[in-house]
Design an enzyme around this catalytic site. Structure first.
Site, short mmCIF file in Angstrom:
data_model
loop_
_atom_site.label_atom_id
_atom_site.label_comp_id
_atom_site.label_asym_id
_atom_site.label_seq_id
_atom_site.Cartn_x
_atom_site.Cartn_y
_atom_site.Cartn_z
N ASP A 114 -1.38 -20.49 -12.15
CA ASP A 114 -1.47 -21.76 -12.87
C ASP A 114 -0.77 -21.61 -14.22
OD1 ASP A 114 -2.17 -24.24 -13.81
OD2 ASP A 114 -4.28 -23.75 -14.13
N ASP A 138 2.72 -27.33 -11.39
CA ASP A 138 2.56 -26.06 -12.12
C ASP A 138 1.48 -25.15 -11.55
OD1 ASP A 138 0.30 -27.51 -13.00
OD2 ASP A 138 0.27 -26.35 -14.84
N GLU A 139 1.12 -25.34 -10.30
CA GLU A 139 0.02 -24.56 -9.71
C GLU A 139 0.31 -24.25 -8.26
OE1 GLU A 139 -4.33 -25.83 -9.74
OE2 GLU A 139 -3.36 -27.20 -11.14
MG MG Z 1 -1.68 -25.66 -15.47
#
Ligand code: MG
Length: 392
Positions: free
Chosen positions: A8, A104-105
């Site tokens: 993350d 973003d993960e």
């Molecule tokens: Mg994040």
């Protein structure tokens, strides 16, 4: 035993801005809209802004109240997607089984890859280092026996954290956590649980499965298992994108058809470039309209052959707009493309000169991270000259 890793990025959009603009480092940066934005919401904020209670999904107006000296940035999604693509490339070097859950993960199934590293710690540090070397951004990483534990672990020491939970540590590690740390427990369920004196995961474990299932149905069953660290969901490798789209909410409801057309042209330009970057063609084009009273319609048209040029998409989208605009004012407009295929017939059906122009435009617009070339239809129309009274 499965080894699942969750990666993350730390306050992703805000970190990209701080990376590229050193004057923003150490400052409360809030990405999501201008300070004056009436409808914007915070999409990410820097850790400096979080100290003031600002968090994602909060209305911009509220963030301004909490953090008046914050730096408010609308955000540059094309740039974030570009960075995200570089990160995804690295993630895919670490495992063939990757599930991206947002820009973003991602989850990585590392089962069977452990022997490539001295330890799980080494594995986690390796991916963090590779990401940092490539994009100069920090990620937090969690490693555990399943998705639930891996995701909680990546969140455990943010930013720039690495948390590894061995299977035999799971139960003790979970025990003191607040129940709302469990995926899918919103404010409402948390309140219900609190009314039964269930505040931590240890509290939750004291209730028999039948009780939870009777009261909460299927969710009760999964809570019973998650409280014990049991989660059998597999990491689902991504399938080809099924649709793509872009929509925008106006700061003020729009009553001018020219403005709608121009906005649509700009949205088409964004979706078009994304399609072509992925070498995809679309057979179905849809528009979405939300009116001032919040009624929302979407209308689609499927074509005999897939397309991916801005001109083609715009032509269809504009026709849909003209035929289906039922009401004014409009609050939101969006464009979606679906039935995507990697096998376009583009060159057989389009003018090759137009193709070259599109390629050139894409190249320049991508190189400068912002649209540098637009088509006329994307530009605002000059205001109609004020008409004086006709002499009689
Ligand atoms: Mg994040």
């Amino acid at each position: 035993m499965a080894v699942i890793m969750h990666v993350d990025m730390d306050s992703f959009f805000a970190s990209v801005e701080q990376r590229d603009r050193p004057e923003l480092r150490g400052k409360p940066v809030i990405v999501g809209g201008q300070r004056e934005s009436k409808r914007g919401v915070v999409s990410t904020c820097s850790y400096e802004a979080r100290k003031y209670g600002v968090h994602s999904a909060m209305p911009i107006a509220q963030a301004v109240r909490l953090c008046p000296h914050g730096i408010f940035i609308p955000g540059d999604h094309r740039k974030y997607e570009e960075v995200s693509r570089s990160i995804r490339k690295i993630i895919h070097e670490f495992s063939p089984v990757v599930e991206s859950i947002s820009i973003d993960e991602a989850f990585l199934d590392m089962t069977g890859c452990e022997h490539l590293y001295h330890s799980l710690e080494h594995m986690g540090q390796s991916i963090k280092r590779r990401i940092y070397d490539a994009v100069a951004l920090t990620a937090s990483v969690g490693i555990g026996p399943n998705k639930f534990i891996a995701k909680l672990a990546s969140d455990f020491h943010k930013p720039d954290g690495l948390t590894i939970i061995a299977p035999e540590e799971v139960e003790d590690w979970l025990a003191p956590m607040a129940v709302d740390k469990i995926w899918g427990i919103g404010e409402k369920t948390a309140k219900v649980l609190a009314s039964w004196q269930i505040r931590t995961i240890a509290d939750l474990r004291r209730w028999p499965q039948e009780f939870l299932t009777q009261r909460l149905g299927k969710q009760g069953e999964s809570l019973y298992l998650l409280a014990r660290g049991i989660d059998n969901r597999a990491v689902e490798p991504e399938t080809e994108a099924k649709s793509m789209g872009k929509e925008t909410t106006f700061a003020e409801d729009v009553t001018d058809i020219g403005k709608l057309r121009q906005t649509l042209a700009n949205l088409v330009a964004i979706v078009g470039i994304r399609l072509r970057q992925k070498d995809l063609w679309a057979r179905t084009i849809s528009i979405k309209l939300r009116y001032g009273d919040f009624t929302t319609i979407s209308r689609s048209l499927s074509l005999p052959e897939p397309i991916n040029s801005d001109d083609g998409i715009f032509q269809v989208a504009e026709a849909l707009l003209r035929e289906n605009l039922e009401d004014l004012p409009v609050r939101l407009i969006g464009i979606y493309v679906s039935q995507l295929t990697a096998f376009g017939q583009g060159s057989l059906f389009t003018d090759p000169r137009k193709e070259t122009l599109t390629e050139l435009m894409d190249e320049l617009n991508t190189r400068y991270d912002r649209p540098v070339i637009s088509k006329g239809r994307q530009l605002a129309l000059p205001k109609a000259p004020h008409k004086g009274k006709e002499p009689t």
